[in-house]
Design an enzyme around this catalytic site. Structure first.
Site, short mmCIF file in Angstrom:
data_model
loop_
_atom_site.label_atom_id
_atom_site.label_comp_id
_atom_site.label_asym_id
_atom_site.label_seq_id
_atom_site.Cartn_x
_atom_site.Cartn_y
_atom_site.Cartn_z
N ASP A 59 1.06 -1.15 -0.21
CA ASP A 59 0.05 -0.06 -0.04
C ASP A 59 0.80 1.24 0.18
O ASP A 59 1.56 1.43 0.93
CB ASP A 59 -1.03 -0.03 1.40
CG ASP A 59 -1.83 1.34 1.36
OD1 ASP A 59 -1.62 2.10 0.50
OD2 ASP A 59 -2.53 1.29 2.07
N SER A 139 0.46 13.79 -14.78
CA SER A 139 -0.97 13.78 -15.64
C SER A 139 -1.07 15.33 -16.16
O SER A 139 -0.60 16.23 -15.88
CB SER A 139 -2.37 13.65 -14.97
OG SER A 139 -3.52 13.47 -15.63
N TYR A 152 -8.02 15.83 -7.78
CA TYR A 152 -7.21 14.94 -8.36
C TYR A 152 -6.32 15.83 -9.25
O TYR A 152 -5.15 15.33 -9.06
CB TYR A 152 -7.89 14.00 -9.27
CG TYR A 152 -7.27 13.18 -10.30
CD1 TYR A 152 -6.58 12.12 -9.91
CD2 TYR A 152 -6.91 13.57 -11.63
CE1 TYR A 152 -5.84 11.19 -10.61
CE2 TYR A 152 -6.20 12.98 -12.52
CZ TYR A 152 -5.44 11.71 -12.13
OH TYR A 152 -4.60 11.17 -13.07
N1 NAD Z 1 -5.92 6.21 -16.99
C1 NAD Z 1 -5.88 7.57 -17.52
O1 NAD Z 1 -6.58 8.04 -18.30
C2 NAD Z 1 -4.83 8.44 -16.62
C3 NAD Z 1 -4.53 9.69 -17.41
C4 NAD Z 1 -3.18 10.14 -16.75
C5 NAD Z 1 -2.73 9.93 -15.46
N2 NAD Z 1 -2.91 8.63 -14.97
C6 NAD Z 1 -2.25 8.25 -14.03
O2 NAD Z 1 -1.40 7.12 -14.33
C7 NAD Z 1 -1.33 6.23 -13.06
C8 NAD Z 1 -1.76 4.56 -13.20
O3 NAD Z 1 -3.07 4.79 -13.79
P1 NAD Z 1 -3.81 3.72 -14.70
O4 NAD Z 1 -4.79 4.39 -15.32
O5 NAD Z 1 -3.04 2.97 -15.10
O6 NAD Z 1 -4.67 2.92 -13.28
P2 NAD Z 1 -5.24 1.46 -13.10
O7 NAD Z 1 -6.52 1.69 -12.14
O8 NAD Z 1 -5.49 0.57 -14.05
O9 NAD Z 1 -3.95 0.95 -12.39
C9 NAD Z 1 -3.68 1.58 -10.89
C10 NAD Z 1 -2.73 0.35 -10.17
O10 NAD Z 1 -2.53 0.90 -8.92
C11 NAD Z 1 -2.78 0.00 -7.96
N3 NAD Z 1 -3.02 0.92 -6.70
C12 NAD Z 1 -3.98 1.65 -6.46
N4 NAD Z 1 -3.92 2.08 -4.97
C13 NAD Z 1 -2.71 1.36 -4.78
C14 NAD Z 1 -2.09 1.61 -3.45
N5 NAD Z 1 -2.38 2.39 -2.34
N6 NAD Z 1 -0.90 0.96 -3.24
C15 NAD Z 1 -0.30 0.23 -4.37
N7 NAD Z 1 -1.05 0.15 -5.49
C16 NAD Z 1 -2.16 0.74 -5.78
C17 NAD Z 1 -4.16 -0.68 -8.59
O11 NAD Z 1 -4.47 -2.06 -7.82
C18 NAD Z 1 -3.82 -0.65 -10.06
O12 NAD Z 1 -3.05 -1.95 -10.00
C19 NAD Z 1 -2.04 6.87 -11.95
O13 NAD Z 1 -1.16 7.64 -11.49
C20 NAD Z 1 -2.86 7.70 -12.67
O14 NAD Z 1 -3.39 9.06 -11.83
C21 NAD Z 1 -4.17 7.87 -15.55
#
Ligand code: NAD
Length: 248
Positions: A59, A139, A152
């Site tokens: 976590d 982001s 966020y």
């Molecule tokens: N998908 C988008 O549109 C987008 C756009 C810009 C930025 N982001 C950023 O990219 C990163 C990844 O996002 P994603 O879209 O791949 O999300 P996702 O939900 O597919 O994956 C996130 C992963 O983080 C893990 N996670 C969540 N809380 C956690 C914790 N407390 N400790 C350890 N692991 C934890 C989850 O289990 C999951 O495997 C994030 O930081 C998100 O803010 C995403």
């Protein structure tokens, strides 16, 4: 094999962008720890990928858990070259004053406090070796924010500032710190940004991306590989858009 001989931790590596980064790092020769709160998904992915890929339940908002992750990586790999702070969460699109305190705290813990906790656990090791690369997944939300995602967006703006100040403080120790700013991407998190995952909402988001598509985990893997490799040895403190032109 641009990461041959390197070792890496990717937080949130069991899904979405993190999984794309893990796959690219492994393809380029790195040994990788998939560190995720979803331990089952991390283990399933690691066992599919074979030798050199480890799974760790963590976590990232909990100090003891992050320290255990760092200890496990250092003991398994003998040293750490690359840390990717990728795990992140969002609240749903909501007027700013209606986001619950619990949701606010969750965003702060996972998106911001985690950067402090991983630095506390791993920067001393990188400093002592005189080398290291840290990559924060921020982001476009931190640069060109959309309404109703206020807390966020602000957490990602914080991450970009943390990247720049970490970079300037750690440069004399040979540690580089960069960020990526992805645009909306095809991951399980996308529906949380859209609010409702309908063709109309997708079209509305796509209309703001000049290259006309959502980002993909592979796009993040490619950019992360470059910034964490020795090819980027003169690059520190950047927050690079991977956004198809969204922030122009
Ligand atoms: N998908 C988008 O549109 C987008 C756009 C810009 C930025 N982001 C950023 O990219 C990163 C990844 O996002 P994603 O879209 O791949 O999300 P996702 O939900 O597919 O994956 C996130 C992963 O983080 C893990 N996670 C969540 N809380 C956690 C914790 N407390 N400790 C350890 N692991 C934890 C989850 O289990 C999951 O495997 C994030 O930081 C998100 O803010 C995403």
């Amino acid at each position: 094999m641009r990461l041959d001989g390197k070792t890496a931790i990717v937080t949130g590596g069991a899904s979405g962008f993190g999984a794309g980064i893990v796959r690219k790092f492994v393809a380029e020769g790195a040994r990788v720890m998939i560190a995720d709160i979803n331990g089952d998904a991390a283990r399933a992915m690691a066992s599919d990928m074979g030798d050199g890929v480890l799974a760790q339940t963590v976590d990232v908002g909990d100090g003891a858990s992050v320290q255990a992750m760092a200890d496990a990586a250092l003991s398994a790999f003998g040293g750490l070259d690359i840390l990717v702070n990728n795990a992140g969460v969002t609240h749903l699109p909501t007027p700013m004053e209606e986001v619950s305190e619990d949701e606010f705290d969750r965003v702060v813990r996972v998106n911001m406090k985690s950067v402090y906790l991983t630095a506390r656990a791993l920067v001393p090791h990188m400093k002592s070796r005189g080398t290291g690369a840290i990559l924060n997944i921020a982001s476009t939300a931190g640069v060109s924010p959309r309404p109703r995602l206020n807390w966020y967006n602000a957490s990602k703006g914080w991450m970009i500032t943390a990247t720049r100040t970490m970079a300037v403080e750690l440069a004399p120790d040979g540690v580089r710190v960069n960020a990526l700013n992805p645009v909306a991407g095809e991951t399980p998190l996308l529906k949380s940004f859209l609010g409702e995952d309908t063709p109309e909402m997708r079209a509305k988001f796509l209309a703001t991306i000049p290259l006309g598509r959502f980002s993909q985990p592979e796009d993040l893997g490619n950019a992360a590989c470059f910034l964490c490799s020795d090819e980027a040895s003169m690059i520190t403190g950047v927050a690079m858009e991977v956004d198809g032109g969204r922030c122009i």
